[in-house]
Design an enzyme around this catalytic site. Structure first.
Site, PDB file in Angstrom:
ATOM      1  N   LEU A  29      12.182   4.895  -2.528  1.00  0.00           N
ATOM      2  CA  LEU A  29      12.164   4.662  -1.080  1.00  0.00           C
ATOM      3  C   LEU A  29      11.981   3.188  -0.767  1.00  0.00           C
ATOM      4  O   LEU A  29      12.732   2.602  -0.016  1.00  0.00           O
ATOM      5  CB  LEU A  29      11.032   5.456  -0.425  1.00  0.00           C
ATOM      6  CG  LEU A  29      11.116   6.972  -0.460  1.00  0.00           C
ATOM      7  CD1 LEU A  29       9.841   7.563   0.122  1.00  0.00           C
ATOM      8  CD2 LEU A  29      12.322   7.447   0.322  1.00  0.00           C
ATOM      9  N   THR A  30      10.932   2.617  -1.317  1.00  0.00           N
ATOM     10  CA  THR A  30      10.665   1.198  -1.060  1.00  0.00           C
ATOM     11  C   THR A  30      10.137   0.531  -2.323  1.00  0.00           C
ATOM     12  O   THR A  30       9.543   1.169  -3.182  1.00  0.00           O
ATOM     13  CB  THR A  30       9.606   0.989   0.051  1.00  0.00           C
ATOM     14  OG1 THR A  30       8.365   1.569  -0.378  1.00  0.00           O
ATOM     15  CG2 THR A  30      10.035   1.604   1.367  1.00  0.00           C
ATOM     16  N   GLN A  31      10.379  -0.740  -2.397  1.00  0.00           N
ATOM     17  CA  GLN A  31       9.889  -1.530  -3.521  1.00  0.00           C
ATOM     18  C   GLN A  31       9.138  -2.714  -2.935  1.00  0.00           C
ATOM     19  O   GLN A  31       9.753  -3.693  -2.540  1.00  0.00           O
ATOM     20  CB  GLN A  31      11.090  -1.989  -4.366  1.00  0.00           C
ATOM     21  CG  GLN A  31      10.718  -2.731  -5.605  1.00  0.00           C
ATOM     22  CD  GLN A  31      11.866  -2.786  -6.611  1.00  0.00           C
ATOM     23  OE1 GLN A  31      13.007  -2.447  -6.299  1.00  0.00           O
ATOM     24  NE2 GLN A  31      11.567  -3.219  -7.822  1.00  0.00           N
ATOM     25  N   GLY A  32       7.821  -2.577  -2.845  1.00  0.00           N
ATOM     26  CA  GLY A  32       7.010  -3.642  -2.264  1.00  0.00           C
ATOM     27  C   GLY A  32       6.544  -4.603  -3.335  1.00  0.00           C
ATOM     28  O   GLY A  32       6.921  -4.507  -4.494  1.00  0.00           O
ATOM     29  N   ALA A  33       5.689  -5.536  -2.919  1.00  0.00           N
ATOM     30  CA  ALA A  33       5.199  -6.537  -3.857  1.00  0.00           C
ATOM     31  C   ALA A  33       4.292  -5.904  -4.920  1.00  0.00           C
ATOM     32  O   ALA A  33       4.287  -6.321  -6.075  1.00  0.00           O
ATOM     33  CB  ALA A  33       4.437  -7.626  -3.105  1.00  0.00           C
ATOM     34  N   GLU A  34       3.541  -4.902  -4.499  1.00  0.00           N
ATOM     35  CA  GLU A  34       2.563  -4.310  -5.407  1.00  0.00           C
ATOM     36  C   GLU A  34       3.000  -2.964  -5.954  1.00  0.00           C
ATOM     37  O   GLU A  34       2.622  -2.593  -7.059  1.00  0.00           O
ATOM     38  CB  GLU A  34       1.229  -4.098  -4.666  1.00  0.00           C
ATOM     39  CG  GLU A  34       0.604  -5.361  -4.132  1.00  0.00           C
ATOM     40  CD  GLU A  34      -0.062  -6.167  -5.237  1.00  0.00           C
ATOM     41  OE1 GLU A  34      -0.599  -5.552  -6.163  1.00  0.00           O
ATOM     42  OE2 GLU A  34      -0.014  -7.413  -5.156  1.00  0.00           O
ATOM     43  N   ALA A  35       3.746  -2.224  -5.153  1.00  0.00           N
ATOM     44  CA  ALA A  35       3.997  -0.833  -5.510  1.00  0.00           C
ATOM     45  C   ALA A  35       5.423  -0.405  -5.208  1.00  0.00           C
ATOM     46  O   ALA A  35       6.087  -0.960  -4.336  1.00  0.00           O
ATOM     47  CB  ALA A  35       3.026   0.076  -4.750  1.00  0.00           C
ATOM     48  N   LYS A  52       3.416   6.895  -5.302  1.00  0.00           N
ATOM     49  CA  LYS A  52       3.215   5.453  -5.213  1.00  0.00           C
ATOM     50  C   LYS A  52       2.848   4.934  -6.598  1.00  0.00           C
ATOM     51  O   LYS A  52       1.829   5.333  -7.159  1.00  0.00           O
ATOM     52  CB  LYS A  52       2.090   5.178  -4.210  1.00  0.00           C
ATOM     53  CG  LYS A  52       2.097   3.788  -3.666  1.00  0.00           C
ATOM     54  CD  LYS A  52       1.228   3.686  -2.429  1.00  0.00           C
ATOM     55  CE  LYS A  52       1.087   2.225  -2.036  1.00  0.00           C
ATOM     56  NZ  LYS A  52       0.312   2.066  -0.817  1.00  0.00           N
ATOM     57  N   ASP A 155      -4.298  -3.714   6.427  1.00  0.00           N
ATOM     58  CA  ASP A 155      -2.880  -4.105   6.466  1.00  0.00           C
ATOM     59  C   ASP A 155      -2.162  -3.297   7.539  1.00  0.00           C
ATOM     60  O   ASP A 155      -1.174  -2.618   7.278  1.00  0.00           O
ATOM     61  CB  ASP A 155      -2.247  -3.872   5.090  1.00  0.00           C
ATOM     62  CG  ASP A 155      -0.827  -4.418   5.004  1.00  0.00           C
ATOM     63  OD1 ASP A 155      -0.465  -5.284   5.825  1.00  0.00           O
ATOM     64  OD2 ASP A 155      -0.070  -3.979   4.119  1.00  0.00           O
TER      65      ASP A 155
HETATM   66  N1  LIG Z   1       2.985   9.919   2.414  1.00  0.00           N
HETATM   67  C1  LIG Z   1       4.174   9.421   2.795  1.00  0.00           C
HETATM   68  N2  LIG Z   1       5.097  10.202   3.392  1.00  0.00           N
HETATM   69  C2  LIG Z   1       6.297   9.696   3.758  1.00  0.00           C
HETATM   70  N3  LIG Z   1       6.665   8.423   3.574  1.00  0.00           N
HETATM   71  C3  LIG Z   1       5.802   7.590   2.983  1.00  0.00           C
HETATM   72  C4  LIG Z   1       4.512   8.036   2.567  1.00  0.00           C
HETATM   73  N4  LIG Z   1       3.858   6.988   2.002  1.00  0.00           N
HETATM   74  C5  LIG Z   1       4.716   5.942   2.070  1.00  0.00           C
HETATM   75  N5  LIG Z   1       5.878   6.281   2.660  1.00  0.00           N
HETATM   76  C6  LIG Z   1       7.028   5.402   2.921  1.00  0.00           C
HETATM   77  O1  LIG Z   1       7.043   4.368   1.955  1.00  0.00           O
HETATM   78  C7  LIG Z   1       6.824   3.086   2.565  1.00  0.00           C
HETATM   79  C8  LIG Z   1       5.940   2.228   1.659  1.00  0.00           C
HETATM   80  O2  LIG Z   1       4.710   2.892   1.402  1.00  0.00           O
HETATM   81  P1  LIG Z   1       3.328   2.118   1.472  1.00  0.00           P
HETATM   82  O3  LIG Z   1       2.229   3.059   1.119  1.00  0.00           O
HETATM   83  O4  LIG Z   1       3.229   1.442   2.787  1.00  0.00           O
HETATM   84  O5  LIG Z   1       3.493   1.068   0.283  1.00  0.00           O
HETATM   85  P2  LIG Z   1       3.487  -0.546   0.275  1.00  0.00           P
HETATM   86  O6  LIG Z   1       2.117  -0.926  -0.174  1.00  0.00           O
HETATM   87  O7  LIG Z   1       4.549  -0.925  -0.708  1.00  0.00           O
HETATM   88  O8  LIG Z   1       3.779  -1.023   1.674  1.00  0.00           O
HETATM   89  C9  LIG Z   1       6.207   3.406   3.907  1.00  0.00           C
HETATM   90  O9  LIG Z   1       6.448   2.393   4.852  1.00  0.00           O
HETATM   91  C10 LIG Z   1       6.880   4.714   4.266  1.00  0.00           C
HETATM   92  O10 LIG Z   1       8.169   4.478   4.790  1.00  0.00           O
HETATM   93 MG   LIG Z   2       3.146  -0.474   3.549  1.00  0.00          MG
END
Ligand SMILES: Nc1ncnc2c1ncn2[C@@H]1O[C@H](COP(=O)(O)OP(=O)(O)O)[C@@H](O)[C@H]1O
Ligand SMILES: [Mg+2]
Lengths: 249, 209
Positions: A29-35, A52, A155
């Site tokens: 779904l996403t590739q952030g700096a940490e996770a 995550k 955050d």
């Molecule tokens: N429990 C969840 N259910 C649905 N989508 C999620 C959930 N947790 C994270 N996401 C999706 O993944 C993205 C990144 O997750 P997040 O926990 O914010 O990680 P990061 O630390 O990389 O920002 C969120 O902005 C959201 O779109």
């Molecule tokens: Mg986030």
């Protein structure tokens, strides 16, 4: 959503995942700096989760890296369970691989507030403004509830707030707070005010058109628990300092 | 022959798990005795089903036991004792057996078998063995089967779901039993079980950390 390719470490080496996970069973779904956050299932095929994963940092000593990652994950999971126990809307902690660097979170339906606002700004019309005000009001109350139980998010951006409607076409959903990776257990006015300041800045940066609506977040926040008014006053100090800092460059 | 559900946990397709549920069990003391004697024909987790909230509650404990077995970090003797242990909120194995394991008084029984790499064990062999060993009524395991069985009050007590807000500030006006797990979770409007489940899974995941 469109299928995603596994994240790469080198030119063509897919990022290794900790057992038992494999890229074929996960959707990035996403590739952030940490996770990295993946969509998958845990426990049974009817239980969707957000997985995550904090991959090892190659520049850190492996032992130290493992320990730090573990501590961060545990802190995140503990705050989530605390919130869940006390009725603040956050994802369930479904499973945890603290040594392997992953956290399995109950899937939250709906969209991030950021996406909701993007869509709204795209359309621009007056229409839907009432609904949007309602959304802002719910954001303020959700943040207030979290602060009330002694948690500061650390955050608070619009990507870390989800609007989770029972009916996915309406905006009238529950606000679910996510991403507690930087959260702390605190009842300090300063920490609370900084949460609000960060959210305000996030709003201004990504949705300047919607900025006036932020007043509605602060209004409902101010009414959400007993100490909230004091925090709003503190927010003015924090803003002032923020401005000074930016003037100094 | 007993009804046996074969469970494959996501991400663990090579590890079938066999689950059997019995009501009106009349020979719990005998079954418990086999465990105490470490009778190798009785390598099961025998659980008192009144302490199981939902299928997911059981699956979470099973996942934890299997995942820890695969990572060779079991805290107890074997994977079946580990399953019982995983259900418990604390690190005391005797306590876990007392609360979640079969008692002499047990009448609703869950039998779980995790053969790991022993491929001689099949749903058929488990069904045959349990069918002969358990005196009781075999029923399909699932939400409906647990509906009239779970002791919600006992579960709330064990997982301390009624202990009120112990969190930091601003808890005034919202203390006491109803605040914790109060129908206000993700997907509000869901029933009490769903609310309890969300918290219990978290407590189990954090146990021993
Ligand atoms: N429990 C969840 N259910 C649905 N989508 C999620 C959930 N947790 C994270 N996401 C999706 O993944 C993205 C990144 O997750 P997040 O926990 O914010 O990680 P990061 O630390 O990389 O920002 C969120 O902005 C959201 O779109
Ligand atoms: Mg986030």
């Amino acid at each position: 959503m469109s299928p995603t390719k596994p994240p790469l470490v080198g030119a063509s080496t897919p990022l290794p995942l900790p057992p038992p996970f494999s890229h074929s069973a996960l959707r990035l779904l996403t590739q952030g700096a940490e996770a990295l956050v993946f969509h998958t299932t845990l426990l049974d095929s009817r239980t969707p989760v957000a997985l995550k994963y904090r991959p090892p940092k190659p520049y850190r000593h492996p032992l130290l890296d493992r320990r730090l990652t573990r501590q961060r994950l545990l802190a995140e999971a503990r705050v989530l369970v605390k919130c869940r126990k006390e009725g603040v809307l956050v994802p369930d902690v479904v499973a945890l691989g603290a040594d392997e660097g992953w956290l399995g979170l109950g899937w939250v339906e709906g969209a991030t507030v950021r996406r909701v606002l993007d869509k709204w700004v795209g359309k621009r019309g007056e229409e839907g403004e009432g609904e949007l005000m309602g959304l802002m009001g719910r954001v303020g109350r959700a943040v207030g509830r979290m602060h009330e139980i002694g948690v500061c998010h650390g955050d608070l951006t619009t990507s870390n707030l989800m609007d989770s409607p029972a009916d996915l076409r309406s905006l009238a959903g529950d606000i679910v707070l996510i991403d507690f990776g930087l959260a702390t257990q605190s009842i300090q006015d300063e920490d609370r005010a900084v949460d609000l300041y960060v959210l305000e800045r996030a709003f201004a940066a990504t949705h300047p058109v919607a900025e006036p609506l932020f007043q509605e977040v602060l209004r409902t926040y101010g009414e959400s628990y007993k100490g909230a008014k004091v925090v709003l006053r503190r927010l003015e100090d924090v803003r002032m300092r923020g401005r000074k800092r930016s003037m100094l460059g | 022959m007993a009804t046996v559900e074969t469970l494959y946990l996501p991400h663990y397709p090579d590890y079938p798990i066999y689950i059997s549920f019995f009501k009106n069990v009349s020979n719990a003391p005998f079954l418990r005795q086999q465990l105490l004697e470490a009778n190798t024909a009785f390598e099961y987790a025998f659980l008192d089903a009144t302490m199981i909230l939902s299928p997911r509650h059981l699956y979470a404990a099973t996942f934890r036991a299997l995942n820890d077995a695969v990572h060779t970090r079991l805290k107890s003797r074997n994977i079946h004792s580990e399953l019982v242990f995983s259900l418990s909120p604390n690190n005391n194995i005797a306590d876990a057996y007392r609360r979640f394991g079969i008692q002499d008084s047990t009448t609703s029984l869950l039998a779980v078998k995790i053969p790991l790499s022993n491929h001689d064990i099949t749903a058929e062999s488990v069904s045959k063995h349990l069918g002969g060993a358990v005196e009781g009524e075999s029923v399909a395991f699932g939400e409906e089967a647990l509906a009239g069985v779970t002791d919600l009050k006992a579960l709330r007590k064990v997982y301390k779901l009624d202990s009120g807000n112990k969190g930091g500030g601003g808890k005034k006006g919202k203390k006491g039993a109803e605040v914790v797990v109060n129908g206000n979770g993700v997907g509000s409007g869901k029933d009490e079980r769903a609310e309890m489940e969300g918290v219990i899974l978290g407590i189990m995941a954090l146990k021993g950390t």
